[in-house]
Design a protein around this motif. Sequence first.
Motif, PDB file in Angstrom:
ATOM      1  N   ARG A  59      24.251 -39.799  14.159  1.00 13.44           N
ATOM      2  CA  ARG A  59      23.040 -40.321  14.885  1.00 13.44           C
ATOM      3  C   ARG A  59      21.786 -40.006  14.223  1.00 13.44           C
ATOM      4  NH1 ARG A  59      24.035 -40.503  20.813  1.00 13.44           N
ATOM      5  NH2 ARG A  59      21.877 -40.959  20.841  1.00 13.44           N
ATOM      6  N   GLU A  60      20.688 -40.696  14.376  1.00 15.52           N
ATOM      7  CA  GLU A  60      19.444 -40.449  13.795  1.00 15.52           C
ATOM      8  C   GLU A  60      18.796 -39.232  14.248  1.00 15.52           C
ATOM      9  OE1 GLU A  60      14.935 -42.525  13.251  1.00 15.52           O
ATOM     10  OE2 GLU A  60      16.876 -43.682  13.793  1.00 15.52           O
ATOM     11  N   ILE A  61      18.159 -38.300  13.453  1.00 21.35           N
ATOM     12  CA  ILE A  61      17.671 -37.232  13.826  1.00 21.35           C
ATOM     13  C   ILE A  61      16.057 -37.378  14.251  1.00 21.35           C
ATOM     14  CG2 ILE A  61      16.836 -34.834  13.386  1.00 21.35           C
ATOM     15  CD1 ILE A  61      20.028 -35.122  13.454  1.00 21.35           C
ATOM     16  N   ARG A  62      15.456 -37.162  15.328  1.00 21.63           N
ATOM     17  CA  ARG A  62      14.223 -37.180  16.034  1.00 21.63           C
ATOM     18  C   ARG A  62      13.466 -35.996  15.334  1.00 21.63           C
ATOM     19  NH1 ARG A  62      13.929 -40.208  20.762  1.00 21.63           N
ATOM     20  NH2 ARG A  62      15.821 -41.609  20.952  1.00 21.63           N
ATOM     21  N   HIS A  63      12.243 -36.554  14.943  1.00 17.18           N
ATOM     22  CA  HIS A  63      11.218 -35.553  14.235  1.00 17.18           C
ATOM     23  C   HIS A  63      10.397 -34.826  15.118  1.00 17.18           C
ATOM     24  CE1 HIS A  63      12.013 -38.172  10.232  1.00 17.18           C
ATOM     25  NE2 HIS A  63      12.769 -37.036  10.330  1.00 17.18           N
ATOM     26  N   TYR A  64       9.686 -33.737  14.613  1.00 12.92           N
ATOM     27  CA  TYR A  64       8.917 -32.942  15.251  1.00 12.92           C
ATOM     28  C   TYR A  64       7.569 -33.745  15.780  1.00 12.92           C
ATOM     29  CZ  TYR A  64       5.632 -29.167  16.404  1.00 12.92           C
ATOM     30  OH  TYR A  64       4.695 -28.480  17.143  1.00 12.92           O
ATOM     31  N   GLY A  65       7.150 -33.842  16.918  1.00 16.99           N
ATOM     32  CA  GLY A  65       6.247 -34.632  17.623  1.00 16.99           C
ATOM     33  C   GLY A  65       6.808 -35.526  18.621  1.00 16.99           C
ATOM     34  N   ASP A  66       8.336 -35.716  18.499  1.00 18.71           N
ATOM     35  CA  ASP A  66       8.865 -36.702  19.687  1.00 18.71           C
ATOM     36  C   ASP A  66       9.248 -35.885  20.854  1.00 18.71           C
ATOM     37  OD1 ASP A  66      10.993 -37.887  21.065  1.00 18.71           O
ATOM     38  OD2 ASP A  66      11.707 -38.906  19.176  1.00 18.71           O
ATOM     39  N   PRO A  67       8.734 -36.330  21.795  1.00 17.33           N
ATOM     40  CA  PRO A  67       8.524 -35.654  23.186  1.00 17.33           C
ATOM     41  C   PRO A  67       9.706 -35.270  23.637  1.00 17.33           C
ATOM     42  CG  PRO A  67       7.263 -37.829  23.246  1.00 17.33           C
ATOM     43  CD  PRO A  67       7.872 -37.812  21.902  1.00 17.33           C
ATOM     44  N   VAL A  68      10.852 -35.774  23.346  1.00  9.39           N
ATOM     45  CA  VAL A  68      12.354 -35.239  23.714  1.00  9.39           C
ATOM     46  C   VAL A  68      12.650 -33.912  22.945  1.00  9.39           C
ATOM     47  CG1 VAL A  68      13.555 -36.210  21.914  1.00  9.39           C
ATOM     48  CG2 VAL A  68      14.885 -35.775  24.029  1.00  9.39           C
ATOM     49  N   LEU A  69      11.991 -33.637  22.066  1.00  9.18           N
ATOM     50  CA  LEU A  69      12.134 -32.108  21.479  1.00  9.18           C
ATOM     51  C   LEU A  69      11.387 -31.052  22.108  1.00  9.18           C
ATOM     52  CD1 LEU A  69      11.897 -33.057  17.581  1.00  9.18           C
ATOM     53  CD2 LEU A  69      14.019 -32.662  19.177  1.00  9.18           C
TER      54      LEU A  69
END
Length: 163
Positions: A4-14
């Motif tokens: 799966r693609e990794i979400r980057h810092y700034g993405d609200p899910v993090l």
Amino acid sequence: MAVREIRHYGDPVLRQVAEPITDFGEATRQLVTDLVDTVRLPGRAGVAAPQIGVSLAAFSYNVDGKVGYLLNPRIVELREPIVEIGEGCLSVPDLWFDTPRYSWARAEGVDLDGKPVVLEGDGLMGQALQHETDHLQGIVYLHRLHGEARREAMRQVRAQPWF
């Protein structure tokens, strides 16, 4: 294989606190498969579900040749000393900062059958347990930095093309 693609810092899910897993059915089994497939890529020590866009309490690990997962994990013991250790994150690609971490950690959770699992260790395993459980609390390792170190880290993050 479902990397799966990794979400980057700034993405609200993090920044969200992950929900506990209560259904251990097919969707959770697929999540675990995806987490394990995603962490198996070279250079990866752990992947938390929020990093692949799923706000559920699960992570996978790949430390010292051992690959696995933990559902509904919680840190139950930390041992001093606290050490500054070079740390990176797939959600903050290409940046490393000395981060304060306890030298040893123990986490408890469950497997896909709801059976208790205990993971513990020092070195990379201790660091990974703390790092991945932080993700499940909406904490990215940059939030563990203080003062000038945090200001410099955020300056570097803002300069990244992915931000």
